[in-house]
Motif scaffolding. Structure first.
Motif, PDB file in Angstrom:
ATOM      1  N   MET A   1       1.751   2.539  -3.217  1.00  0.00           N
ATOM      2  CA  MET A   1       2.083   1.372  -2.400  1.00  0.00           C
ATOM      3  C   MET A   1       3.448   0.805  -2.803  1.00  0.00           C
ATOM      4  O   MET A   1       4.282   0.472  -1.949  1.00  0.00           O
ATOM      5  CB  MET A   1       0.999   0.295  -2.566  1.00  0.00           C
ATOM      6  CG  MET A   1       1.258  -0.981  -1.782  1.00  0.00           C
ATOM      7  SD  MET A   1       0.917  -0.812  -0.027  1.00  0.00           S
ATOM      8  CE  MET A   1      -0.743  -1.448   0.056  1.00  0.00           C
ATOM      9  N   GLY A   2       3.677   0.713  -4.103  1.00  0.00           N
ATOM     10  CA  GLY A   2       4.937   0.162  -4.603  1.00  0.00           C
ATOM     11  C   GLY A   2       6.137   0.990  -4.184  1.00  0.00           C
ATOM     12  O   GLY A   2       7.121   0.471  -3.652  1.00  0.00           O
TER      13      GLY A   2
ATOM     14  N   PHE B   1       6.435  13.891   1.482  1.00  0.00           N
ATOM     15  CA  PHE B   1       7.528  14.432   2.305  1.00  0.00           C
ATOM     16  C   PHE B   1       7.800  13.496   3.486  1.00  0.00           C
ATOM     17  O   PHE B   1       8.936  13.097   3.738  1.00  0.00           O
ATOM     18  CB  PHE B   1       7.148  15.836   2.793  1.00  0.00           C
ATOM     19  CG  PHE B   1       8.083  16.383   3.832  1.00  0.00           C
ATOM     20  CD1 PHE B   1       9.360  16.832   3.480  1.00  0.00           C
ATOM     21  CD2 PHE B   1       7.702  16.444   5.165  1.00  0.00           C
ATOM     22  CE1 PHE B   1      10.223  17.318   4.443  1.00  0.00           C
ATOM     23  CE2 PHE B   1       8.559  16.940   6.130  1.00  0.00           C
ATOM     24  CZ  PHE B   1       9.830  17.378   5.770  1.00  0.00           C
ATOM     25  N   PHE B   2       6.734  13.117   4.194  1.00  0.00           N
ATOM     26  CA  PHE B   2       6.903  12.251   5.365  1.00  0.00           C
ATOM     27  C   PHE B   2       7.374  10.848   4.975  1.00  0.00           C
ATOM     28  O   PHE B   2       8.145  10.226   5.706  1.00  0.00           O
ATOM     29  CB  PHE B   2       5.610  12.195   6.187  1.00  0.00           C
ATOM     30  CG  PHE B   2       5.423  13.389   7.079  1.00  0.00           C
ATOM     31  CD1 PHE B   2       6.288  13.603   8.154  1.00  0.00           C
ATOM     32  CD2 PHE B   2       4.426  14.313   6.839  1.00  0.00           C
ATOM     33  CE1 PHE B   2       6.132  14.718   8.981  1.00  0.00           C
ATOM     34  CE2 PHE B   2       4.271  15.425   7.651  1.00  0.00           C
ATOM     35  CZ  PHE B   2       5.130  15.632   8.725  1.00  0.00           C
ATOM     36  N   ILE B   3       6.911  10.372   3.821  1.00  0.00           N
ATOM     37  CA  ILE B   3       7.379   9.058   3.345  1.00  0.00           C
ATOM     38  C   ILE B   3       8.891   9.102   3.100  1.00  0.00           C
ATOM     39  O   ILE B   3       9.627   8.188   3.477  1.00  0.00           O
ATOM     40  CB  ILE B   3       6.620   8.631   2.058  1.00  0.00           C
ATOM     41  CG1 ILE B   3       5.168   8.249   2.384  1.00  0.00           C
ATOM     42  CG2 ILE B   3       7.307   7.434   1.390  1.00  0.00           C
ATOM     43  CD1 ILE B   3       4.283   8.039   1.165  1.00  0.00           C
TER      44      ILE B   3
ATOM     45  N   PHE C   1       0.613   3.908   7.744  1.00  0.00           N
ATOM     46  CA  PHE C   1      -0.516   4.758   7.350  1.00  0.00           C
ATOM     47  C   PHE C   1      -0.674   4.763   5.829  1.00  0.00           C
ATOM     48  O   PHE C   1      -1.786   4.635   5.296  1.00  0.00           O
ATOM     49  CB  PHE C   1      -0.290   6.193   7.870  1.00  0.00           C
ATOM     50  CG  PHE C   1      -1.276   7.194   7.340  1.00  0.00           C
ATOM     51  CD1 PHE C   1      -2.558   7.271   7.873  1.00  0.00           C
ATOM     52  CD2 PHE C   1      -0.934   8.046   6.290  1.00  0.00           C
ATOM     53  CE1 PHE C   1      -3.482   8.181   7.378  1.00  0.00           C
ATOM     54  CE2 PHE C   1      -1.851   8.957   5.783  1.00  0.00           C
ATOM     55  CZ  PHE C   1      -3.129   9.031   6.329  1.00  0.00           C
ATOM     56  N   THR C   2       0.471   4.864   5.136  1.00  0.00           N
ATOM     57  CA  THR C   2       0.427   4.885   3.664  1.00  0.00           C
ATOM     58  C   THR C   2      -0.136   3.575   3.120  1.00  0.00           C
ATOM     59  O   THR C   2      -0.919   3.577   2.160  1.00  0.00           O
ATOM     60  CB  THR C   2       1.843   5.128   3.092  1.00  0.00           C
ATOM     61  OG1 THR C   2       2.389   6.288   3.722  1.00  0.00           O
ATOM     62  CG2 THR C   2       1.822   5.342   1.597  1.00  0.00           C
ATOM     63  N   ALA C   3       0.277   2.464   3.738  1.00  0.00           N
ATOM     64  CA  ALA C   3      -0.212   1.152   3.279  1.00  0.00           C
ATOM     65  C   ALA C   3      -1.735   1.077   3.400  1.00  0.00           C
ATOM     66  O   ALA C   3      -2.427   0.651   2.465  1.00  0.00           O
ATOM     67  CB  ALA C   3       0.443   0.037   4.092  1.00  0.00           C
ATOM     68  N   ILE C   4      -2.256   1.520   4.553  1.00  0.00           N
ATOM     69  CA  ILE C   4      -3.715   1.478   4.758  1.00  0.00           C
ATOM     70  C   ILE C   4      -4.420   2.445   3.801  1.00  0.00           C
ATOM     71  O   ILE C   4      -5.467   2.130   3.241  1.00  0.00           O
ATOM     72  CB  ILE C   4      -4.063   1.816   6.235  1.00  0.00           C
ATOM     73  CG1 ILE C   4      -3.474   0.753   7.170  1.00  0.00           C
ATOM     74  CG2 ILE C   4      -5.573   1.920   6.444  1.00  0.00           C
ATOM     75  CD1 ILE C   4      -3.921  -0.668   6.881  1.00  0.00           C
ATOM     76  N   LEU C   5      -3.807   3.604   3.607  1.00  0.00           N
ATOM     77  CA  LEU C   5      -4.380   4.582   2.675  1.00  0.00           C
ATOM     78  C   LEU C   5      -4.467   3.985   1.267  1.00  0.00           C
ATOM     79  O   LEU C   5      -5.486   4.129   0.571  1.00  0.00           O
ATOM     80  CB  LEU C   5      -3.506   5.851   2.671  1.00  0.00           C
ATOM     81  CG  LEU C   5      -4.014   7.028   1.838  1.00  0.00           C
ATOM     82  CD1 LEU C   5      -5.252   7.644   2.479  1.00  0.00           C
ATOM     83  CD2 LEU C   5      -2.928   8.097   1.682  1.00  0.00           C
TER      84      LEU C   5
ATOM     85  N   VAL D   1       1.373  -8.363   4.575  1.00  0.00           N
ATOM     86  CA  VAL D   1       2.551  -8.382   3.694  1.00  0.00           C
ATOM     87  C   VAL D   1       3.236  -7.007   3.684  1.00  0.00           C
ATOM     88  O   VAL D   1       4.470  -6.924   3.589  1.00  0.00           O
ATOM     89  CB  VAL D   1       2.153  -8.836   2.264  1.00  0.00           C
ATOM     90  CG1 VAL D   1       3.310  -8.700   1.294  1.00  0.00           C
ATOM     91  CG2 VAL D   1       1.658 -10.273   2.296  1.00  0.00           C
ATOM     92  N   ALA D   2       2.439  -5.935   3.829  1.00  0.00           N
ATOM     93  CA  ALA D   2       3.036  -4.591   3.899  1.00  0.00           C
ATOM     94  C   ALA D   2       3.949  -4.483   5.119  1.00  0.00           C
ATOM     95  O   ALA D   2       4.994  -3.832   5.075  1.00  0.00           O
ATOM     96  CB  ALA D   2       1.935  -3.540   3.971  1.00  0.00           C
TER      97      ALA D   2
END
Lengths: 312, 52
Positions: A122-123, B44-46, A61-65, A173-174
């Motif tokens: 992302m990093g 937090f979730f990360i 989810f973070t990668a897409i965000l 790649v993520a």
């Protein structure tokens, strides 16, 4: 200091009115080009899902965000730089900067916060390789395409089209942590799809581009040459779209879907490529090709994802 | 009489403008607050995901 001091075009677009009121969040959101972002999110998500390895859903989810925020930041930088041009074009004149609903400094700062925030998130959360590719994609779109190529060469879309091709590569790649042939092929498909997609649009908004001095292909090389190029790129796109199947990266579901979708794309391109504009022409085939090109990309990447889950 | 009504009109417009600006600021602050809260929850979730 801003955009067009460096432009070599002879037509000077009107300067937008300065903003007097504080920026509304809706105008800041509009800077990120949400409609374009939906395609970016979709292709990025498809790259991530189609990858052979899985990551934690929160990290996915973070990668897409981050891809979405990075694309939004690059789009905001594009609008900041092109505010003068946008003011002179009917299609873009209602954007927040040409309308004077936002001041340029706010737009620039907002864009830089989005770009840098997405890269660092992302990093730290996903990995520095996808973050590095995200940096390249942002620079590619906002500097190489927007600032350098777009006002200078009619080949702007061909090279600049690479900017829109990054999301599936970053998504892949993520998930995997490394670059392989498959994500590069996905990159190449979008790269090859972009010129006929944009030139179809440029054919029916040609007068707008000519008015503000942007050397789009129909303006510089003429309609006939543009139609021929649309046809050439569409012919090349057909075999390229089937490569993921040919190299064993996908199954038959994707292969057959790609063949059918690309054949239809080619058929519409042939219609555009072989015709000449008549008097009081409504440019229906060009509009149909442009509309279908968007559906094509969505459908092609949806087939890629479905192929991962449905084995024939 | 004419001047009075004109003044009232200008003041009315000024008040409308001030109210509109306050509304824009309020909306923007609300969105910024929500974005920051979402960011904190995401971090937090990360952290949890990275540890697992």
């Amino acid at each position: 200091m801003y955009g067009h001091a460096t432009m070599t075009t002879s037509i000077t677009p009107p300067t937008p009115a300065p903003a007097r009121r504080p920026a509304d969040w809706r105008d800041l959101l509009a800077l990120t080009k949400p409609r374009v972002m939906s395609l970016v999110i979709f292709t990025g998500l498809c790259g991530l899902i189609a990858a052979p390895e899985r990551i934690h859903p929160v990290l996915a989810f973070t990668a897409i965000l981050c891809i979405a925020i990075g694309a939004g930041g690059a789009a905001a930088l594009n609008q900041w730089w092109e505010a003068d041009i946008d003011a002179g074009m009917k299609r873009t004149a209602k954007r927040p900067l040409p309308q004077g609903r936002l001041d340029r400094t706010t737009a620039r700062d907002f864009a830089l916060v989005l770009c840098s925030g997405s890269v660092f998130l992302m990093g730290f959360a996903v990995g520095w390789l996808p973050a590095a590719i995200l940096v390249v994609s942002i620079i590619y779109y906002s500097v190489i395409y927007t600032i350098w190529l777009k006002p200078r060469t009619p080949q702007n879309i061909v090279i600049g089209g690479g900017a829109g091709a990054f999301p599936p590569l970053i998504g892949w790649v993520a998930a995997t942590g490394h670059i392989t042939l498959m994500p590069v092929v996905l990159f190449a498909i979008i790269f090859m799809w972009t010129p006929p997609h944009f030139w179809a649009l440029a054919l029916f908004v040609k007068s707008d581009y000519a008015k503000v001095g942007i050397p789009m292909m129909p303006v510089v090389a003429g309609e006939k040459a543009t139609r021929r190029l649309i046809l050439i790129y569409s012919v090349l796109l057909l075999p390229l779209s089937v490569v993921p199947w040919a190299i064993g990266g996908t199954g038959a579901l994707y292969g057959v879907s790609a063949l059918v979708l690309s054949s239809l794309f080619l058929a519409l391109s042939v219609r555009v490529g072989l015709r000449t504009r008549g008097e009081a022409d409504t440019m229906r085939p060009e509009k149909q090709l442009f509309a279908y090109s968007v559906i094509y990309l969505f459908a092609l990447f949806a087939a890629l994802v479905m192929d991962r889950f449905i084995v024939i | 009489m004419g001047e009075d009504s004109n003044d009232t009109g200008v003041n009315g417009t000024g008040q409308d403008e001030a109210r509109s600006i306050a509304q824009i600021r309020k909306g923007r602050n609300r969105v910024l607050g929500l974005a920051l809260a979402a960011f904190v929850v995401l971090v937090f979730f990360i952290s949890i995901a990275k540890m697992s």
